[in-house]
Design a protein around this motif. Structure first.
Motif, short mmCIF file in Angstrom:
data_model
loop_
_atom_site.label_atom_id
_atom_site.label_comp_id
_atom_site.label_asym_id
_atom_site.label_seq_id
_atom_site.Cartn_x
_atom_site.Cartn_y
_atom_site.Cartn_z
N ALA A 62 0.84 -1.20 0.00
CA ALA A 62 0.00 0.00 0.00
C ALA A 62 0.88 1.26 0.00
CB ALA A 62 -0.93 0.00 1.21
N LYS A 63 0.30 2.37 -0.41
CA LYS A 63 1.03 3.63 -0.47
C LYS A 63 0.89 4.34 0.88
CE LYS A 63 0.76 5.81 -4.30
NZ LYS A 63 0.24 6.62 -5.44
N TRP A 64 1.98 4.33 1.65
CA TRP A 64 2.01 4.97 2.97
C TRP A 64 2.67 6.35 2.83
CZ3 TRP A 64 0.27 2.56 7.56
CH2 TRP A 64 -0.13 1.23 7.41
N SER A 65 2.17 7.31 3.58
CA SER A 65 2.70 8.67 3.51
C SER A 65 2.43 9.41 4.81
CB SER A 65 2.09 9.43 2.33
OG SER A 65 0.68 9.51 2.46
N ASP A 67 0.73 12.72 6.38
CA ASP A 67 -0.23 13.80 6.16
C ASP A 67 0.12 14.96 7.10
OD1 ASP A 67 -2.34 15.46 5.71
OD2 ASP A 67 -3.90 14.04 6.30
N LYS A 88 2.26 13.67 1.93
CA LYS A 88 1.05 13.60 1.13
C LYS A 88 0.77 14.94 0.46
CE LYS A 88 -3.81 12.20 1.43
NZ LYS A 88 -4.89 11.76 2.34
N ASN A 330 -7.67 -3.55 5.39
CA ASN A 330 -7.67 -2.14 5.77
C ASN A 330 -7.76 -1.97 7.29
OD1 ASN A 330 -7.49 -0.79 3.22
ND2 ASN A 330 -9.59 -1.40 2.79
N PHE A 364 -2.38 5.87 4.98
CA PHE A 364 -2.15 4.95 3.86
C PHE A 364 -3.33 5.04 2.92
CE2 PHE A 364 -4.60 2.66 6.96
CZ PHE A 364 -5.48 1.88 6.22
N GLU A 365 -3.07 4.73 1.68
CA GLU A 365 -4.14 4.71 0.69
C GLU A 365 -4.91 3.40 0.84
OE1 GLU A 365 -4.46 4.75 -4.14
OE2 GLU A 365 -3.12 6.19 -3.17
N PRO A 366 -6.23 3.45 1.10
CA PRO A 366 -6.98 2.23 1.35
C PRO A 366 -6.76 1.18 0.28
CG PRO A 366 -8.34 4.15 1.80
CD PRO A 366 -7.07 4.66 1.17
N SER A 369 -8.83 0.54 -3.32
CA SER A 369 -9.50 1.78 -3.74
C SER A 369 -8.91 2.37 -5.01
CB SER A 369 -9.39 2.82 -2.62
OG SER A 369 -8.04 3.17 -2.38
N GLU A 370 -7.83 1.78 -5.54
CA GLU A 370 -7.20 2.33 -6.73
C GLU A 370 -8.07 2.08 -7.96
OE1 GLU A 370 -3.31 0.83 -7.18
OE2 GLU A 370 -2.52 1.81 -5.38
#
Length: 423
Positions: A62-65, A67, A88, A330, A364-366, A369-370
């Motif tokens: 997953a894409k972690w960032s 915020d 982010k 998730n 993280f991007e769920p 969801s992409e």
């Protein structure tokens, strides 16, 4: 405010109380014996390894960032740099150096070991650079190295102790710890393994696999049966006994040493026979029970789709099952994010600026969801004004579709429309 009147863990910390806190009825799965059992399950069984990868790999991918969440730019930059994550909403940038730096991907991989073992502990290690305290690493403390988990009567973690070769256990207090615990209930900081509900199926399946291998080994070729040559007609009783004993010993040696192969064979005296006897009747079927236990192991982690297409349904049910599965992923990722936020991000901000300064958030991007990046989708976004074509978008589309990088010497689109200006 008034102190607590009740408790989660009995103030009298006996081994019985600590053991009963996990409510484990199987002695083999009581901590710390459970660590070796669950480690054996994940290393030796293909289905268990498959379901664990199905759970952990999407979370790791997953894409972690970070915020900003209203925090000061200096605070956001330090947290993002120390965790090795992108901010982010900002343009991605590669770190100048990765040597002796904290790796979020490696930490996430080790943190997810809470799923098979029930817990995964880390020790915070910092270093001072100038006027700031920087995160050097989160040192993993292997579950089998932990000798004791010290818990307060209110259920809070006090410290853990590790086995030491010097004889005196190493004690790590809670203010130095980051504890990822799966499905913790009350004072049970050993947690519950994701594989606990699959243990019975794994055990029965393992026994059936061994029985199946033994069945094939013993009955796949057949059992050699030697029939001795008849006794000579004019043999005396003594000679008859010697003949029978000799045939019996020679036949038994031949039958025990018989093996299938390219050069296999046997030489028999006149009248003797060597037959390969198979099993009369039908052998017990083991394929169906083994397949059933594989299905139950996958069901224990909501990974039903791993069994689709065999004999348990069609791929048409995949999307329905996948929704439940991604929701569970998730939830696990959110649990990881919350623990890291409380005990890594906020601790790092507190050490440098105090507890009154706003802290950025780990997000993280769920998973699931992409949306697929297609030319039609990009065209629709541009036509409705939601997206503006520029150089970055063109470079991204070229990368996604495997197109060559744009030649920097080629004229721009605007210039190519006016040949006289381009000239």
């Amino acid at each position: 405010m008034a102190d607590e009147l009740g408790y989660q863990l009995s103030p009298l910390k006996t081994w019985g109380v600590l053991s009963d806190e996990a409510h484990e009825t199987n002695p083999a799965l009581a901590w710390p014996q459970s660590v070796d059992v669950f480690d054996q399950m994940r290393r030796e069984d293909s289905q268990v390894g498959s379901v664990l990868r199905a759970v952990t790999l999407p979370i790791r991918g997953a894409k972690w960032s970070i915020d900003p969440a209203g925090a000061a730019p200096e605070v956001v930059d330090l947290v993002a740099t120390d965790l090795g994550l992108q901010i982010k909403g900002e343009k991605p940038s590669a770190p100048l150096r990765t040597k002796d730096k904290f790796s979020w991907g490696e930490h996430l991989r080790m943190a997810l070991l809470e799923l098979p073992f029930g817990h995964s502990f880390f020790e915070q290690v910092y270093r001072v650079e100038g006027s700031h305290v920087r995160l050097r690493k989160l040192a993993w403390r292997p579950p089998r190295s932990i000798s004791k988990i010290d818990v307060a009567p209110d259920g809070g973690l006090i410290a853990i102790e590790q086995h030491s070769p010097t004889g005196k256990d190493i004690r790590i207090p809670v203010d130095r710890l980051v504890a990822y615990v799966n499905d913790r209930e009350g004072a049970n900081w050993a947690g519950q393994s994701l594989l606990r509900t699959a243990y019975k199926n794994w055990l029965l399946k393992d026994r059936m696999l061994r029985a199946q291998a033994l069945t094939v080994e013993r009955n796949g070729l057949g059992v050699p049966v030697y029939t001795g040559a008849p006794v000579p007609d004019k043999a005396t009783p003594e000679e008859r006994d010697r003949w029978l004993n000799s045939e019996r010993e020679a036949g038994l040696k031949l039958a025990k040493g018989f093996r299938a192969g390219e050069a296999a064979g046997a030489s028999l005296p006149p009248g003797a026979t060597l037959d390969l006897k198979g099993v009369s009747g039908r052998l017990p079927a083991t394929d169906e029970p083994i397949r059933y236990h594989d299905e139950q192991i996958a069901r224990a982690v909501l990974a039903h789709f791993l069994n689709l297409g065999t004999e348990t349904g069609s791929w048409a049910l995949g999307s329905t099952f996948a929704n439940f599965f991604t929701d569970s992923l998730n939830a696990v990722a959110q649990h990881i994010a919350e623990i890291t936020q409380q005990h890594v991000v906020e601790d790092l901000v507190d050490l440098n600026w105090g507890s009154s300064v706003p802290a950025p958030r780990l997000v993280f991007e769920p998973i699931g969801s992409e949306h697929p990046v297609t030319a039609e989708a990009i065209k629709a976004l541009i036509e409705c004004g939601a997206l503006t074509p520029d150089g970055s978008l063109e470079a991204y589309m070229r990368t996604v579709h495997g197109l060559p990088v744009r030649d920097s010497t080629a004229p721009d689109t605007e210039d190519s429309s006016k040949p006289e200006e381009a000239a």
